[in-house]
Scaffold this motif. Structure first.
Motif, PDB file in Angstrom:
ATOM      1  N   SER A   9       0.837  -1.208   0.000  1.00 35.69           N
ATOM      2  CA  SER A   9       0.000   0.000   0.000  1.00 35.69           C
ATOM      3  C   SER A   9       0.863   1.246   0.000  1.00 35.69           C
ATOM      4  N   GLY A  10       1.860   1.241  -0.909  1.00 33.52           N
ATOM      5  CA  GLY A  10       2.534   2.495  -1.241  1.00 33.52           C
ATOM      6  C   GLY A  10       1.605   3.247  -2.195  1.00 33.52           C
ATOM      7  N   LEU A  11       2.187   4.084  -3.001  1.00 28.90           N
ATOM      8  CA  LEU A  11       1.385   4.881  -3.932  1.00 28.90           C
ATOM      9  C   LEU A  11       0.601   3.986  -4.899  1.00 28.90           C
ATOM     10  N   SER A  12       1.261   2.971  -5.431  1.00 32.01           N
ATOM     11  CA  SER A  12       0.615   2.104  -6.419  1.00 32.01           C
ATOM     12  C   SER A  12      -0.585   1.375  -5.814  1.00 32.01           C
ATOM     13  N   GLY A  13      -0.341   0.641  -4.719  1.00 35.86           N
ATOM     14  CA  GLY A  13      -1.422  -0.134  -4.107  1.00 35.86           C
ATOM     15  C   GLY A  13      -2.545   0.757  -3.587  1.00 35.86           C
ATOM     16  N   SER A  14      -2.195   1.934  -3.055  1.00 32.37           N
ATOM     17  CA  SER A  14      -3.233   2.819  -2.503  1.00 32.37           C
ATOM     18  C   SER A  14      -4.092   3.420  -3.612  1.00 32.37           C
ATOM     19  N   ASN A 161      -1.804  -5.561   8.199  1.00 33.04           N
ATOM     20  CA  ASN A 161      -0.415  -5.121   8.377  1.00 33.04           C
ATOM     21  C   ASN A 161       0.492  -6.327   8.506  1.00 33.04           C
ATOM     22  N   ASP A 162       0.633  -7.032   7.409  1.00 31.01           N
ATOM     23  CA  ASP A 162       1.401  -8.285   7.404  1.00 31.01           C
ATOM     24  C   ASP A 162       2.229  -8.380   6.136  1.00 31.01           C
ATOM     25  N   THR A 163       3.366  -9.042   6.274  1.00 37.17           N
ATOM     26  CA  THR A 163       4.152  -9.349   5.080  1.00 37.17           C
ATOM     27  C   THR A 163       3.430 -10.433   4.303  1.00 37.17           C
ATOM     28  N   GLY A 243      17.216  17.372  -1.711  1.00 35.02           N
ATOM     29  CA  GLY A 243      17.591  16.130  -2.384  1.00 35.02           C
ATOM     30  C   GLY A 243      17.099  16.126  -3.809  1.00 35.02           C
ATOM     31  N   ALA A 244      17.120  15.054  -4.398  1.00 39.97           N
ATOM     32  CA  ALA A 244      17.549  13.781  -3.837  1.00 39.97           C
ATOM     33  C   ALA A 244      18.805  13.295  -4.560  1.00 39.97           C
ATOM     34  N   THR A 245      19.423  12.267  -3.994  1.00 41.83           N
ATOM     35  CA  THR A 245      20.562  11.637  -4.663  1.00 41.83           C
ATOM     36  C   THR A 245      20.039  10.514  -5.569  1.00 41.83           C
ATOM     37  N   ALA A 282      16.148   7.564   3.301  1.00 37.02           N
ATOM     38  CA  ALA A 282      16.548   6.912   2.049  1.00 37.02           C
ATOM     39  C   ALA A 282      15.512   5.866   1.654  1.00 37.02           C
ATOM     40  N   ALA A 283      15.413   5.613   0.372  1.00 38.20           N
ATOM     41  CA  ALA A 283      14.546   4.528  -0.130  1.00 38.20           C
ATOM     42  C   ALA A 283      14.958   4.214  -1.563  1.00 38.20           C
ATOM     43  N   ILE A 284      14.418   3.105  -2.066  1.00 40.40           N
ATOM     44  CA  ILE A 284      14.762   2.684  -3.427  1.00 40.40           C
ATOM     45  C   ILE A 284      13.597   2.986  -4.375  1.00 40.40           C
ATOM     46  N   CYS A 307       1.520  -3.952 -10.738  1.00 41.55           N
ATOM     47  CA  CYS A 307       1.435  -2.508 -11.029  1.00 41.55           C
ATOM     48  C   CYS A 307       2.669  -1.891 -10.376  1.00 41.55           C
ATOM     49  N   ASN A 308       3.687  -1.626 -11.172  1.00 35.70           N
ATOM     50  CA  ASN A 308       4.984  -1.276 -10.604  1.00 35.70           C
ATOM     51  C   ASN A 308       5.779  -0.420 -11.607  1.00 35.70           C
ATOM     52  N   GLY A 309       7.042  -0.180 -11.272  1.00 38.11           N
ATOM     53  CA  GLY A 309       7.940   0.528 -12.189  1.00 38.11           C
ATOM     54  C   GLY A 309       7.649   2.014 -12.311  1.00 38.11           C
TER      55      GLY A 309
HETATM   56  C1  LIG Z   1      14.228   9.812  -2.413  1.00 34.76           C
HETATM   57  C2  LIG Z   1      13.035   9.708  -3.312  1.00 34.76           C
HETATM   58  C3  LIG Z   1      12.402  10.870  -3.736  1.00 34.76           C
HETATM   59  C4  LIG Z   1      11.287  10.795  -4.596  1.00 34.76           C
HETATM   60  N1  LIG Z   1      10.641  11.942  -4.921  1.00 34.76           N
HETATM   61  C5  LIG Z   1       9.556  11.884  -5.728  1.00 34.76           C
HETATM   62  C6  LIG Z   1       8.828  13.062  -6.042  1.00 34.76           C
HETATM   63  O1  LIG Z   1       9.123  14.162  -5.564  1.00 34.76           O
HETATM   64  N2  LIG Z   1       7.772  12.950  -6.901  1.00 34.76           N
HETATM   65  C7  LIG Z   1       7.385  11.736  -7.431  1.00 34.76           C
HETATM   66  O2  LIG Z   1       6.431  11.694  -8.201  1.00 34.76           O
HETATM   67  N3  LIG Z   1       8.039  10.600  -7.103  1.00 34.76           N
HETATM   68  C8  LIG Z   1       9.104  10.639  -6.278  1.00 34.76           C
HETATM   69  N4  LIG Z   1       9.773   9.495  -5.947  1.00 34.76           N
HETATM   70  C9  LIG Z   1       9.343   8.237  -6.577  1.00 34.76           C
HETATM   71  C10 LIG Z   1       8.119   7.633  -5.896  1.00 34.76           C
HETATM   72  O3  LIG Z   1       8.375   7.604  -4.530  1.00 34.76           O
HETATM   73  C11 LIG Z   1       7.841   6.226  -6.430  1.00 34.76           C
HETATM   74  O4  LIG Z   1       7.654   6.260  -7.823  1.00 34.76           O
HETATM   75  C12 LIG Z   1       6.580   5.621  -5.817  1.00 34.76           C
HETATM   76  O5  LIG Z   1       6.460   6.008  -4.488  1.00 34.76           O
HETATM   77  C13 LIG Z   1       6.580   4.120  -5.920  1.00 34.76           C
HETATM   78  O6  LIG Z   1       5.418   3.638  -5.285  1.00 34.76           O
HETATM   79  P1  LIG Z   1       5.135   2.086  -5.143  1.00 34.76           P
HETATM   80  O7  LIG Z   1       3.826   1.949  -4.462  1.00 34.76           O
HETATM   81  O8  LIG Z   1       5.309   1.411  -6.475  1.00 34.76           O
HETATM   82  O9  LIG Z   1       6.317   1.523  -4.231  1.00 34.76           O
HETATM   83  P2  LIG Z   1       6.576   1.683  -2.645  1.00 34.76           P
HETATM   84  O10 LIG Z   1       6.321   3.048  -2.189  1.00 34.76           O
HETATM   85  O11 LIG Z   1       7.925   1.104  -2.397  1.00 34.76           O
HETATM   86  O12 LIG Z   1       5.463   0.767  -1.979  1.00 34.76           O
HETATM   87  C14 LIG Z   1       5.513  -0.621  -1.964  1.00 34.76           C
HETATM   88  C15 LIG Z   1       4.806  -1.110  -0.712  1.00 34.76           C
HETATM   89  O13 LIG Z   1       4.679  -2.526  -0.751  1.00 34.76           O
HETATM   90  C16 LIG Z   1       5.079  -3.054   0.510  1.00 34.76           C
HETATM   91  N5  LIG Z   1       5.526  -4.446   0.310  1.00 34.76           N
HETATM   92  C17 LIG Z   1       6.566  -4.890  -0.431  1.00 34.76           C
HETATM   93  N6  LIG Z   1       6.644  -6.232  -0.352  1.00 34.76           N
HETATM   94  C18 LIG Z   1       5.648  -6.630   0.458  1.00 34.76           C
HETATM   95  C19 LIG Z   1       5.203  -7.902   0.937  1.00 34.76           C
HETATM   96  N7  LIG Z   1       5.789  -9.063   0.578  1.00 34.76           N
HETATM   97  N8  LIG Z   1       4.131  -7.940   1.781  1.00 34.76           N
HETATM   98  C20 LIG Z   1       3.493  -6.807   2.155  1.00 34.76           C
HETATM   99  N9  LIG Z   1       3.873  -5.584   1.715  1.00 34.76           N
HETATM  100  C21 LIG Z   1       4.922  -5.494   0.880  1.00 34.76           C
HETATM  101  C22 LIG Z   1       6.193  -2.114   0.950  1.00 34.76           C
HETATM  102  O14 LIG Z   1       6.502  -2.205   2.316  1.00 34.76           O
HETATM  103  C23 LIG Z   1       5.595  -0.779   0.561  1.00 34.76           C
HETATM  104  O15 LIG Z   1       4.713  -0.300   1.564  1.00 34.76           O
HETATM  105  C24 LIG Z   1      10.844   9.529  -5.063  1.00 34.76           C
HETATM  106  C25 LIG Z   1      11.474   8.362  -4.622  1.00 34.76           C
HETATM  107  C26 LIG Z   1      12.562   8.434  -3.735  1.00 34.76           C
HETATM  108  C27 LIG Z   1      13.200   7.184  -3.246  1.00 34.76           C
END
Ligand SMILES: Cc1cc2nc3c(=O)[nH]c(=O)nc-3n(C[C@H](O)[C@H](O)[C@H](O)COP(=O)(O)OP(=O)(O)OC[C@H]3O[C@@H](n4cnc5c(N)ncnc54)[C@H](O)[C@@H]3O)c2cc1C
Length: 352
Positions: A9-14, A161-163, A243-245, A282-284, A307-309
């Protein structure tokens, strides 16, 4: 039988969960804290690539969808997290200024680049070659959005709230069964955590580590964001994210001294006022080999999706991409071949 299980439930899942909620579909979300890209993100929603003065792919259409989407979410949750935020690009040479004007002649870029340059944005921000303002830019307090939405799901009993344990998933003709939870479909949204997913880890998710420092700078009084070799972003009173690096080699989640030094050096070249570093994060970023999102159906299992990348522009693209994926699953509308993971099916055949 639920309609969907969502993992992450990062941005994609939410974004997917919120869309499903609006569509009246049943679902459950699993989330842990193994990845933090969305929580660490600077929160900028900016359609212009400020290194080269180009427009990110489909950014103009995506911006409209995103504003409508996040405003709807604000209304739904009764919280405010989307705010206009001016972004200024500091020019380091006359040549860069000229490139800005050339870019502003482009029909698609013109609505986003102010052609009247500003000699100074703030008395403590250094700049010899003026500043260009990007138009139609916003900041989202993403941590607040995600926490608010998680609380909302929690209250409705739709968040676990589980892996997610991949070994506990069984796939059958009517969908999937995860430790007794049956669903027609499952969508994996683990960000960089996708590499642990045995069904989708053939996808070329590279990952790029990003770090911010947070500073207190009383007296700076900066109400806009400025981009030089780094961004400085006002986040709270007297507090700024810097930032960011970008690192393609270090894939560890922890803040580093090297990134802090790099950011401090760039910051000292940008502001001429005392400050104190109060935090670092920091994050990836889930970046891909071709800089395009990874969405679609598993090549063998028809009820498994990803739904990723989202790379470094998740905020702008997540509302459009989540809509595209759900239209594909629910209505059979074709996916854009540029984002469809079917572009890597040959790779899957080779590796499986
Ligand atoms: C330093 C930094 C700065 C950034 N700044 C910007 C910005 O200003 N503007 C912008 O548009 N984008 C920005 N981004 C990019 C943006 O953060 C990403 O594109 C986006 O947040 C990715 O969302 P996501 O949901 O795919 O991944 P994530 O946010 O990584 O969410 C994945 C979720 O899945 C959970 N998860 C993974 N595996 C499991 C499992 N097995 N069981 C249960 N849960 C699991 C994780 O814990 C996490 O909560 C930035 C990124 C970084 C690192």
């Amino acid at each position: 039988m639920k309609d969907f299980i969502i993992v992450g439930s990062g941005l994609s899942g939410s974004c997917l969960a919120y869309r499903l909620e609006r569509l009246g579909r049943s679902f459950v979300v699993f989330n842990d804290h193994s990845q933090e890209a969305s929580k660490v993100a600077g929160g900028l929603m900016n359609p212009v690539v400020l290194k080269r003065f180009t427009l990110a792919a489909k950014a103009d259409e995506q911006l409209e969808t995103a504003i409508e989407f996040y405003s709807g979410m604000e209304e739904h949750l009764g919280k405010k997290f989307l705010n206009p935020l001016e972004i200024y690009r500091r020019f380091s040479s006359v040549e860069e200024q000229n490139n800005w004007f050339l870019a502003a002649d482009n029909k698609r870029l013109a609505p986003f680049l102010e052609t009247e340059l500003v000699p100074q944005v703030n008395e403590h921000i250094q700049g010899q070659h003026a500043f260009g303002k990007v138009l139609k830019t916003y900041r989202i307090n993403l941590r607040y959005l995600l926490d608010s939405y998680s609380n909302h799901l929690q209250e409705k009993g739709m968040l676990k709230n589980d892996t997610f344990d991949y070994g506990g998933l069984s796939i059958n003709e009517s969908g999937v069964d995860y430790k007794g939870i049956k669903a027609k479909n499952i969508i994996f949204c683990e960000g960089f955590g996708l590499l642990k997913n045995p069904y989708f880890n053939y996808l070329p998710l590279r990952g790029n580590k990003g770090e911010y420092i947070y500073i207190k700078a009383p007296g700076l009084n900066l109400e806009v964001s400025v981009k030089s070799s780094v961004f400085i972003i006002p986040v709270e009173e007297d507090t700024y994210a810097v930032g960011a690096t970008y690192s393609n080699t270090d894939k560890t989640p922890n803040p580093t001294a090297a990134a802090r030094e790099e950011l401090l050096e760039k910051l000292r070249n940008l502001i001429s006022i005392d400050f104190e570093v109060i935090d670092q994060a920091a994050a990836i970023r889930p970046t891909t080999i071709d800089r395009r999102p990874l969405i679609g159906r598993h090549p063998r299992y028809s009820s498994l999706f990803t739904c990723n990348g989202f790379g470094s522009r998740g905020i702008l693209i997540a509302p459009s991409i989540s809509e595209e994926l759900l239209n594909f699953i629910n209505e059979g509308k074709p996916l854009d071949p540029d984002t469809n993971i079917s572009r890597f099916t040959k790779k899957w055949h080779k590796e499986s």
